[in-house]
Design a protein around this motif. Structure first.
Motif, PDB file in Angstrom:
ATOM      1  N   GLU A  58      17.831  21.426  14.365  1.00 56.24           N
ATOM      2  CA  GLU A  58      19.264  21.508  14.650  1.00 56.24           C
ATOM      3  C   GLU A  58      19.822  20.239  15.266  1.00 56.24           C
ATOM      4  OE1 GLU A  58      19.487  24.984  17.118  1.00 56.24           O
ATOM      5  OE2 GLU A  58      19.846  26.298  15.405  1.00 56.24           O
ATOM      6  N   ARG A  59      18.949  19.391  15.719  1.00 59.03           N
ATOM      7  CA  ARG A  59      19.415  18.170  16.377  1.00 59.03           C
ATOM      8  C   ARG A  59      18.684  16.996  15.765  1.00 59.03           C
ATOM      9  NH1 ARG A  59      21.802  17.304  21.122  1.00 59.03           N
ATOM     10  NH2 ARG A  59      23.136  18.896  20.225  1.00 59.03           N
ATOM     11  N   GLY A  87      -6.230  10.600  12.521  1.00 59.31           N
ATOM     12  CA  GLY A  87      -5.954   9.821  13.723  1.00 59.31           C
ATOM     13  C   GLY A  87      -4.482   9.489  13.874  1.00 59.31           C
ATOM     14  N   VAL A  88      -3.640  10.244  13.191  1.00 56.72           N
ATOM     15  CA  VAL A  88      -2.205   9.974  13.242  1.00 56.72           C
ATOM     16  C   VAL A  88      -1.552  10.721  14.403  1.00 56.72           C
ATOM     17  CG1 VAL A  88      -0.060  10.415  11.984  1.00 56.72           C
ATOM     18  CG2 VAL A  88      -2.019   9.471  10.790  1.00 56.72           C
ATOM     19  N   SER A  89      -2.101  11.897  14.732  1.00 59.34           N
ATOM     20  CA  SER A  89      -1.475  12.752  15.748  1.00 59.34           C
ATOM     21  C   SER A  89      -2.529  13.331  16.677  1.00 59.34           C
ATOM     22  CB  SER A  89      -0.706  13.905  15.092  1.00 59.34           C
ATOM     23  OG  SER A  89       0.219  13.421  14.157  1.00 59.34           O
ATOM     24  N   LEU A  90      -2.005  13.862  17.803  1.00 55.24           N
ATOM     25  CA  LEU A  90      -2.886  14.449  18.814  1.00 55.24           C
ATOM     26  C   LEU A  90      -2.526  15.896  19.116  1.00 55.24           C
ATOM     27  CD1 LEU A  90      -2.831  11.557  21.429  1.00 55.24           C
ATOM     28  CD2 LEU A  90      -4.558  11.978  19.669  1.00 55.24           C
ATOM     29  N   SER A  91      -1.267  16.248  18.913  1.00 58.21           N
ATOM     30  CA  SER A  91      -0.841  17.594  19.284  1.00 58.21           C
ATOM     31  C   SER A  91       0.329  18.000  18.414  1.00 58.21           C
ATOM     32  CB  SER A  91      -0.442  17.645  20.766  1.00 58.21           C
ATOM     33  OG  SER A  91       0.716  16.854  20.991  1.00 58.21           O
ATOM     34  N   ALA A  92       0.598  19.302  18.426  1.00 55.22           N
ATOM     35  CA  ALA A  92       1.701  19.816  17.603  1.00 55.22           C
ATOM     36  C   ALA A  92       2.230  21.111  18.192  1.00 55.22           C
ATOM     37  CB  ALA A  92       1.233  20.053  16.164  1.00 55.22           C
ATOM     38  N   ASP A  93       3.563  21.272  18.072  1.00 57.36           N
ATOM     39  CA  ASP A  93       4.228  22.552  18.358  1.00 57.36           C
ATOM     40  C   ASP A  93       4.751  23.071  17.040  1.00 57.36           C
ATOM     41  OD1 ASP A  93       5.843  20.870  21.016  1.00 57.36           O
ATOM     42  OD2 ASP A  93       4.385  22.482  21.280  1.00 57.36           O
ATOM     43  N   ILE A  94       4.508  24.340  16.753  1.00 53.17           N
ATOM     44  CA  ILE A  94       5.217  24.936  15.631  1.00 53.17           C
ATOM     45  C   ILE A  94       5.785  26.279  16.062  1.00 53.17           C
ATOM     46  CG2 ILE A  94       3.873  23.762  13.842  1.00 53.17           C
ATOM     47  CD1 ILE A  94       2.338  26.321  13.418  1.00 53.17           C
ATOM     48  N   ALA A  95       6.810  26.696  15.397  1.00 52.41           N
ATOM     49  CA  ALA A  95       7.446  27.976  15.700  1.00 52.41           C
ATOM     50  C   ALA A  95       7.471  28.810  14.424  1.00 52.41           C
ATOM     51  CB  ALA A  95       8.856  27.768  16.227  1.00 52.41           C
ATOM     52  N   ILE A  96       7.013  30.028  14.536  1.00 52.57           N
ATOM     53  CA  ILE A  96       7.040  30.948  13.393  1.00 52.57           C
ATOM     54  C   ILE A  96       7.967  32.085  13.769  1.00 52.57           C
ATOM     55  CG2 ILE A  96       5.666  32.490  11.955  1.00 52.57           C
ATOM     56  CD1 ILE A  96       3.302  30.628  12.373  1.00 52.57           C
ATOM     57  N   GLY A  97       9.022  32.242  13.018  1.00 59.56           N
ATOM     58  CA  GLY A  97      10.086  33.152  13.398  1.00 59.56           C
ATOM     59  C   GLY A  97       9.964  34.540  12.796  1.00 59.56           C
ATOM     60  N   GLY A  98      11.014  35.313  13.040  1.00 62.36           N
ATOM     61  CA  GLY A  98      11.089  36.653  12.473  1.00 62.36           C
ATOM     62  C   GLY A  98      10.686  37.753  13.419  1.00 62.36           C
ATOM     63  N   THR A 101       6.081  18.093  15.629  1.00 64.32           N
ATOM     64  CA  THR A 101       6.789  19.298  16.025  1.00 64.32           C
ATOM     65  C   THR A 101       7.465  19.963  14.839  1.00 64.32           C
ATOM     66  OG1 THR A 101       8.470  20.222  17.496  1.00 64.32           O
ATOM     67  CG2 THR A 101       8.859  18.008  16.677  1.00 64.32           C
ATOM     68  N   GLY A 102       7.424  21.271  14.854  1.00 65.22           N
ATOM     69  CA  GLY A 102       8.126  22.079  13.865  1.00 65.22           C
ATOM     70  C   GLY A 102       9.078  23.037  14.547  1.00 65.22           C
ATOM     71  N   THR A 103       9.495  22.701  15.769  1.00 69.76           N
ATOM     72  CA  THR A 103      10.472  23.525  16.487  1.00 69.76           C
ATOM     73  C   THR A 103      11.833  22.863  16.409  1.00 69.76           C
ATOM     74  OG1 THR A 103       9.934  22.400  18.556  1.00 69.76           O
ATOM     75  CG2 THR A 103       8.740  24.420  18.078  1.00 69.76           C
ATOM     76  N   SER A 104      12.874  23.657  16.599  1.00 67.77           N
ATOM     77  CA  SER A 104      14.219  23.126  16.372  1.00 67.77           C
ATOM     78  C   SER A 104      14.664  22.176  17.474  1.00 67.77           C
ATOM     79  CB  SER A 104      15.217  24.278  16.228  1.00 67.77           C
ATOM     80  OG  SER A 104      15.265  25.030  17.418  1.00 67.77           O
ATOM     81  N   ARG A 105      14.242  22.420  18.694  1.00 63.84           N
ATOM     82  CA  ARG A 105      14.631  21.536  19.792  1.00 63.84           C
ATOM     83  C   ARG A 105      13.413  21.251  20.650  1.00 63.84           C
ATOM     84  NH1 ARG A 105      20.665  21.333  20.964  1.00 63.84           N
ATOM     85  NH2 ARG A 105      21.500  22.281  19.104  1.00 63.84           N
ATOM     86  N   LYS A 115      -9.593  16.584  22.776  1.00 60.49           N
ATOM     87  CA  LYS A 115      -9.184  17.795  22.071  1.00 60.49           C
ATOM     88  C   LYS A 115      -7.809  17.618  21.423  1.00 60.49           C
ATOM     89  CE  LYS A 115     -11.565  20.507  25.570  1.00 60.49           C
ATOM     90  NZ  LYS A 115     -11.368  21.241  26.820  1.00 60.49           N
ATOM     91  N   PHE A 116      -7.644  18.325  20.331  1.00 58.43           N
ATOM     92  CA  PHE A 116      -6.341  18.422  19.686  1.00 58.43           C
ATOM     93  C   PHE A 116      -5.727  19.761  20.059  1.00 58.43           C
ATOM     94  CE2 PHE A 116      -7.052  14.718  17.299  1.00 58.43           C
ATOM     95  CZ  PHE A 116      -8.279  14.775  16.640  1.00 58.43           C
ATOM     96  N   LEU A 117      -4.429  19.787  20.222  1.00 54.84           N
ATOM     97  CA  LEU A 117      -3.749  21.017  20.601  1.00 54.84           C
ATOM     98  C   LEU A 117      -2.712  21.401  19.554  1.00 54.84           C
ATOM     99  CD1 LEU A 117      -2.968  23.230  22.791  1.00 54.84           C
ATOM    100  CD2 LEU A 117      -1.178  21.620  23.488  1.00 54.84           C
ATOM    101  N   VAL A 118      -2.704  22.679  19.188  1.00 57.70           N
ATOM    102  CA  VAL A 118      -1.608  23.228  18.401  1.00 57.70           C
ATOM    103  C   VAL A 118      -1.036  24.420  19.173  1.00 57.70           C
ATOM    104  CG1 VAL A 118      -0.854  24.282  16.250  1.00 57.70           C
ATOM    105  CG2 VAL A 118      -2.674  22.564  16.218  1.00 57.70           C
ATOM    106  N   THR A 119       0.223  24.385  19.480  1.00 54.33           N
ATOM    107  CA  THR A 119       0.920  25.508  20.095  1.00 54.33           C
ATOM    108  C   THR A 119       1.674  26.254  19.008  1.00 54.33           C
ATOM    109  OG1 THR A 119       1.212  24.330  22.187  1.00 54.33           O
ATOM    110  CG2 THR A 119       2.637  26.207  21.785  1.00 54.33           C
ATOM    111  N   VAL A 120       1.357  27.528  18.861  1.00 53.10           N
ATOM    112  CA  VAL A 120       2.043  28.374  17.878  1.00 53.10           C
ATOM    113  C   VAL A 120       2.964  29.315  18.646  1.00 53.10           C
ATOM    114  CG1 VAL A 120       1.781  30.061  16.033  1.00 53.10           C
ATOM    115  CG2 VAL A 120       0.093  28.226  16.294  1.00 53.10           C
TER     116      VAL A 120
END
Lengths: 868, 428
Positions: free
Chosen positions: A729-730, B269-280, B145-149, B32-37
């Motif tokens: 959104e941003r 080796g491009v990334s270390l962590s990620a946030d993703i959001a799964i909706g619904g 990141t795969g979250t909107s903000r 460690k690599f981190l993924v937050t779902v």
């Protein structure tokens, strides 16, 4: 729902809102506009009243009936029963005495202003406007109080014998009304929560309701005890009313307002925060300000998408601030400015979400588009729907109308496809937009009526309320059977009042609150603290269904199951009715709400915040920012809002924003000036969007990367950090490696074509290479050319012997050597490619064009090109 | 100049103070690599990892409980709902389930902030941002990141995960100077490119320590320089995406695409962590059907993360944290939906950890949180403490070895004590 409980809840809500809901800037107009000169908001000097001096009794008689509108709320136990004005039904003596007291205490102008709804009078404009008979009679009466001893009026059935009018005297110049801490701060802003029965009754600060001397003494003692008994109590007393430190009531006092000053004086703090980094006179602080020409060029890029010519830019050097502002205002015209407005609004409203989410077009089963397939409906009409609210905003601003019309407009904007779907009778050309009424929605119960060639059963009275009634807005903030328009309400307040209700209270819910099944949104204080504000606004959207448009069932848009169980109603009976600030909606509720919002003091402040991102590329600071920066920015926002409020002309606001130090600050004056001592933490240069980068390059080189399918707006749009308005959104405001690679490819692909084309023009027609020819090797000429490139590409004014020019000149030489060493071929595309050409010779027998190409790549991938 | 040399040249004390992200010694990351779902909308633990049967005489908590019973694998209970069975059976050994988390809120935005950062306060970074900022060295996109903000805390710029349809475009970005991926012609020659890059480096590097530049401008220059580094990792990243075996799942599905991109980025080796959001998950109506779909999205995506991690040989370095902003009510509303509920659960996963196959925290039959003794992890409603997101986040910071890093210190969560979550000898 028990109606008594509902009324009491409304009472509590209004009492609360009168203190807690004022928000930032609340109260400023009261003190600033109503008191300082004695003039009213419209500028009408009360001394210009043409009414002759009458006795108070006769004057009272003339306004007596109209005062009933005031008494209905301003009475003991009434909705306004906790304010500083308490009248008594059917007791003229008491009412005259009360109005005399209030007026004599400096409240005359407040009484007059509020009677016409200025500023945020919860009761609205009970006397209409200043030209109304009721207002004039009220004004006459209040003036009479200042010059005569009121006599007891006769009863209404026995007209009194008019007393001999006293000799008209020139009303004395009204003195600045004296605000008092208890009445104008604690009673007006705090007690609705911080009282024995209010939501903040369990806090360490509980006041008595009332303005007697005993009340004043008690309340001041409470403040004193708080300051001494709570850690950092004094600072908390100042911060919390500003909405800081997790104040549940949000921002009820604005920094620098008269009310805040009263509190600060009591606390013994400076009435305005110390901001050593913020100069009293803009542009005189411990930092430099960019030149007028630099500001003008940046403003032109943002507002028009075009870089002005070098001569135009340089002509701005030495212009006064007033002149610069005039020049900036002159940029606000044409398609470029319209695109700026639309893109800027979309960055906040995410209106184009429809393009990425075809499910939102299901509405269009309710509209007719002849001979269109369902995919066509989704695609082409969807594009028009996505632009609809943005076109409304652009239409208002481009035509210099009051910005309030973005919500109060009783029309919408239609384009080439929506003109037919909305049954407007218009036939618009591609790209053409006009004002129109939506007369296209099928009034029948929901069904696909694409086969209905005539679409005879159309709703003809769609209640337009500017942006609020557009499908893009309604579907972005959708609703469900349980959400019941609360999301729409929340975001309406966020965007257009600057009020984020989700952050207005700490929302520390106990599990018992969560499990409360006794209609908690109306009965549980843990919930009503927000829902009494939120739900009436939600009710204003009651006729707009989640998917089926306006009055989905013909008379309402209720959830189907609820409707079946509760026939004959048009709103949920376990929710507060549609309204705002304690007033019930009348007429069409959404149109009514729009009128209330634009009259709210916060509308102007919210507009400043709304457009802040478009100008500065970041949101306004939150209270976790360093205090010096936060306070300085809040002061600026309030100042901009105060000015904007005078005419709600957005163009002037945008120009004012571009004249601020936030936009124009360049560097610190000394390296020893610590960052945390500066109120300014940023210069105005920000990362350009893909569209702005595309426009900049096209403006400087005549070349668009991708030509008719701009790559920065298509293939690489998301990879360059754009928002899709759904998932993202941003847009990105900081450069990432992915985005840099896009910028690099952009420069690589078009630099050769740009050089070749520019050299094909006569030197007077060139954009870039005005100082050299394709065989120029003279050092001075090359250095002069590099100076031009710094100005054209980077908006930097440098000298020919500066370090930057030295570096660039050395690069030119090194690149030339590399080209020579590559081989004997003498075309600029020898051993390389030169794509996207629009003309010009590739001959490079002097090995000059090649180095210029390389230098152009270097400068187009420089931060000074990508940030402006 | 390679990124490591840039870091050596600029790791001055003043830079430390203003740029906590540029701290790591110039070695390739091996942690460690981190993924937050983030299950967006408020998931229902009673239909997932904290199953609840219906209580006779009380309102129905779960329709599935009318005919089915709570299932157990190892030490972990789960609901026979959606695709839970396959997921828990495949991964229970990896799991630390944390039940009875009281988020003390039913606000989406507040709850999401709390879930991702551990605090209900604006301006705090997510754990993924802290991990990336604390460990980044040469990575091109340290934080995906795969979250909107995304919640950056202004520590580090997030990189949006590119959609599956962008692979060809990504290939063109892997070598910006190459005309086409199938040809060798370029826009400038290699030696010219080297000169150009050196010029940029020399011109901009002094600006990041130039104290006459305003703070934000210095940050812009730092970001810019960090963005200009180039090595072979990006191409490897793209190759891995293309070659990944995704169990037949289509990467046109946004979540599956994100999972593939994330693991490929870690491996390259491009990334270390990620946030993703799964909706619904905000199922105020028709809860059972809609929630089952949403849960299936989560379990399938997380399963894919592990599948790919094993495929690329990084399974032993992967940590996955699954959670949501709050829970759902212990009853259905009139629309067969469930509303907001402040008690929720979370799951932390690693590959064959000594602390796996355990549950910490609990709730009662009606899904009210029990208090627990943080030392013994046993239920103690008299003198125990309710688990909150800040406890989980503090523990995760320790687990990811970032708790003493400047980013964590700056954004302190003020937790005086936390449960001994990772003690393999105890569970609730």
């Amino acid at each position: 729902m028990n109606s008594i409980i509902r009324i009491l809840t409304i009472n509590a809500f209004v009492v609360m809102l009168s203190a807690c809901g004022g928000g930032e800037g609340a109260g400023d107009i009261d003190s600033a506009n109503a008191n300082t000169t004695g003039t009213t908001d419209s500028g009408t000097d009360s001394s210009e009243s043409t009414s002759t001096q009458e006795s108070s009794s006769e004057a009272y008689n003339n306004v007596r009936a109209d005062l009933n509108a005031c008494i209905s709320c301003h009475k003991a136990g009434g909705i306004a029963g906790s304010t500083g004005l308490i009248l008594t039904p059917d007791d003229d003596s008491a009412n005259i005495a009360e109005l005399t007291r209030y007026s004599a205490g400096g409240g005359r102008d407040i009484l007059l202003s509020k009677s016409v709804g200025i500023p945020s009078h919860a009761g609205g404009a009970v006397f209409g406007d200043r030209s109304s008979t009721a207002y004039k009679n009220f004004e006459t009466f209040l003036l009479s109080l200042e010059n005569s001893t009121p006599s007891t009026p006769s009863t209404p059935s026995t007209p009194s014998t008019p007393s001999t009018p006293s000799t008209p005297s020139t009303p004395s110049t009204p003195s600045t009304p004296t605000l008092t801490l208890n009445r104008d701060v604690l009673q007006a802003r705090c007690v609705s929560c911080h009282s024995a029965t209010g939501p903040a009754r369990s806090t360490a600060l509980v006041f008595r309701v009332g303005n007697t001397s005993a009340d004043v003494s008690y309340n001041e003692a409470q403040l004193t005890a708080y300051m001494s008994g709570i850690t950092n109590g004094a600072q908390r007393l100042l911060d919390k009313p500003r909405g800081l430190m997790g104040h549940g009531g949000g921002a009820v006092l604005a920094l620098g307002s008269a009310e805040y000053t009263l509190l600060a004086e009591f606390v013994g703090a400076p009435t305005t925060p110390s901001t050593p980094g913020t100069p009293a006179t803009p542009g005189t602080g411990p930092y430099t300000i960019e030149s007028a020409s630099e500001t003008y060029r940046r403003a032109s890029l943002y507002l028009t998408g075009a870089i002005p010519s070098r001569s135009k830019t340089l002509s701005m050097q030495g212009i006064s601030d007033a002149g610069l502002k005039t020049e900036i205002l002159s940029l606000m015209t044409g398609n470029g400015f319209k695109e700026f407005l639309k893109n800027g609004a979309n960055a906040r409203l995410n209106s184009r979400h429809i393009l990425a989410d075809s499910n939102k077009i299901s509405l269009y089963n309710k509209y007719y588009l002849p001979n269109a397939s369902s995919s066509e409906r989704r695609n082409v009409v969807g594009r028009d729907l996505a632009e609809e609210p943005l076109e409304i905003i652009a239409n208002v601003v481009m035509n210099n109308r009051s910005y309030s019309e973005i919500l109060t407009a009783n029309y919408t904007m239609v384009g080439q496809y929506s003109d037919e779907s909305f049954n407007t009778g218009l036939t618009l050309a591609p790209g053409e937009w006009q004002q129109a009424q939506n007369a296209g929605q099928d009034a029948k119960t929901p069904s696909t009526f694409g086969a209905d060639a005539t679409g005879a059963s159309r709703i003809s009275a769609y209640p337009h309320a500017g942006v609020l009634s557009t499908w893009s807005f309604l579907s972005k903030y959708g609703t469900t059977a349980t959400n019941r328009n609360r999301a729409r309400a929340r975001w309406t307040m966020y965007h257009f009042l600057g009020f984020d209700i989700e952050k207005s209270v700490a929302r520390e819910l106990s599990i018992s609150d969560t499990t409360d099944e006794d209609n908690p949104t109306m009965n549980n204080p843990a919930c009503t603290v927000c829902h009494t504000t939120l739900d009436p606004v939600a009710g204003a959207f009651k006729f707009f269904h989640e998917r089926i448009g306006y009055k989905a069932w013909g008379t309402d848009s209720l959830d189907r199951n609820y409707r079946r169980r509760n026939p004959g109603v048009d709103w949920y009976q376990d929710m507060l009715p549609a309204g705002y600030a304690g007033l019930p909606a009348s007429g069409d509720p959404l149109q009514w709400l729009a009128q209330r919002i634009v009259q709210d003091n916060r509308f102007a402040t919210a507009a400043v915040k709304f457009w802040w991102f478009a100008i500065f590329g970041e949101d306004v600071l939150t209270d976790d920012a360093p205090r010096i920066q936060f306070d300085a920015q809040q002061t600026l926002i309030n100042s901009l809002a105060d000015d904007f409020r005078t005419d709600l002309n957005l163009k002037r606001l945008l120009a004012n924003m571009m004249m601020t130090d936030y936009f124009r600050a360049a560097t610190k004056t000394t390296a020893t000036q610590a960052d945390d001592t500066l109120a300014i933490y940023m210069g105005g240069r920000r990362l350009l969007t893909g569209t702005e980068l595309k426009n900049k390059t096209a403006s400087l080189t005549n070349i668009t990367w991708g030509n008719t399918r701009p790559r920065l707006e298509g293939e690489f749009r998301m990879l360059f950090g754009a928002a899709d308005d759904v998932t993202v959104e941003r847009r990105a405001t900081e450069l990432t490696s992915m985005m840099f690679r896009v910028a690099e490819r952009h420069a690589n692909e078009i630099s050769c074509a740009a050089v070749v084309y520019d050299f094909s023009l006569s030197s007077v027609d060139r954009n870039l290479f005005t100082q050299v020819e394709r065989n120029t090797l003279d050092e001075n000429a090359i250095r002069n050319q590099i100076v031009v490139l710094f100005e054209r590409l980077h908006n930097r004014l440098v000298n020919t012997d500066s370090a930057e020019v030295n570096q660039a000149y050395q690069l030119f030489l090194d690149l030339r050597v590399a080209r020579i060493n590559a081989g004997s071929a003498t075309r600029v595309d020898a051993y390389t490619r030169c794509d996207n050409r629009i003309g010009g010779s590739l001959d490079d027998s002097s090995f000059v064009l090649g180095p210029w190409r390389g230098l152009l790549i270097a400068m187009m991938t420089d931060p000074d090109y990508l940030y402006e | 100049m390679k990124r490591r040399d840039f870091l050596k040249a600029t790791a001055a004390a003043s830079l430390f103070a203003s740029s906590p992200s540029l701290l790591k010694a110039a070695t390739s990351y091996s942690g460690k690599f981190l993924v937050t779902v983030h299950a967006a909308g408020g998931w229902d633990p009673t239909s997932f990892c904290d199953p609840k049967m219906n209580v006779p005489g009380e309102r129905i908590i779960n329709n599935w409980a009318s005919t089915l019973s709570t299932q157990t694998v190892g030490n972990i209970n789960y609901a026979p709902f959606a695709d839970n069975d396959a997921f828990f059976r495949a991964h229970y050994q990896k799991m630390l389930v944390i039940n009875g988390i009281d988020v003390k809120s039913n606000s989406h935005s507040t709850g999401t902030m709390n879930n991702l950062t551990g605090i209900k306060k604006d301006g705090y970074p997510s754990l993924a941002a802290i991990v990336a900022a604390s460990n980044k060295t040469e990575e091109l996109m340290p934080w995906l990141t795969g979250t909107s903000r995304p919640k950056s805390g202004k520590l580090i710029a997030p990189s949006t995960i590119a959609g599956s349809g962008a692979l060809n475009s990504l290939r063109r970005l892997a070598k910006p100077n190459l005309y086409s991926t199938t040809r060798t012609d370029t826009y400038v020659q290699d030696d010219e490119l080297t000169l150009i890059r050196q010029y940029r480096q020399n011109k901009v590097t002094p600006k990041i320590v130039d104290q006459t530049e305003l703070a934000k401008q210095r940050a812009q220059f730092r970001n810019y320089l960090a963005s200009t580094f180039s090595d072979g990792s990006f191409e490897q990243y793209l190759n891995l995406i293309e070659s990944a075996d995704t169990k037949g799942l289509s990467t046109s599905n946004r979540y599956y695409n994100q999972a593939t991109s994330i693991i490929a980025a870690f491996k390259a080796g491009v990334s270390l962590s990620a946030d993703i959001a799964i909706g619904g998950f905000d199922t105020h109506g028709n809860h059972d059907v809609r929630h089952a779909n949403a849960l299936t999205n989560v379990t399938t995506t997380v399963d894919l993360l592990w599948y790919l991690a094993e495929q690329f040989g990084i399974q032993d370095r992967l940590v996955v944290h699954m959670a949501s902003e709050f829970g759902r009510t212990n009853r259905y509303n009139d629309g067969n939906g469930k509303d907001h509920w402040s008690i929720t659960s979370g799951i932390i996963m690693s590959n064959n950890p000594g602390w796996g196959n355990r549950v910490v925290g609990a709730s009662d039959a009606a899904h009210f949180a029990h208090k627990i003794n943080f030392n013994t992890l046993q239920v103690d409603n008299t003198s125990g403490t309710t688990i909150e997101p800040k406890h989980v986040m503090t523990a995760l910071r320790q687990h990811m070895n970032v708790d003493s890093q400047p980013a964590s210190v700056k954004f302190d969560l003020s937790t005086s004590a936390i449960p001994d979550f990772f003690n393999p000898s105890m569970m609730t």
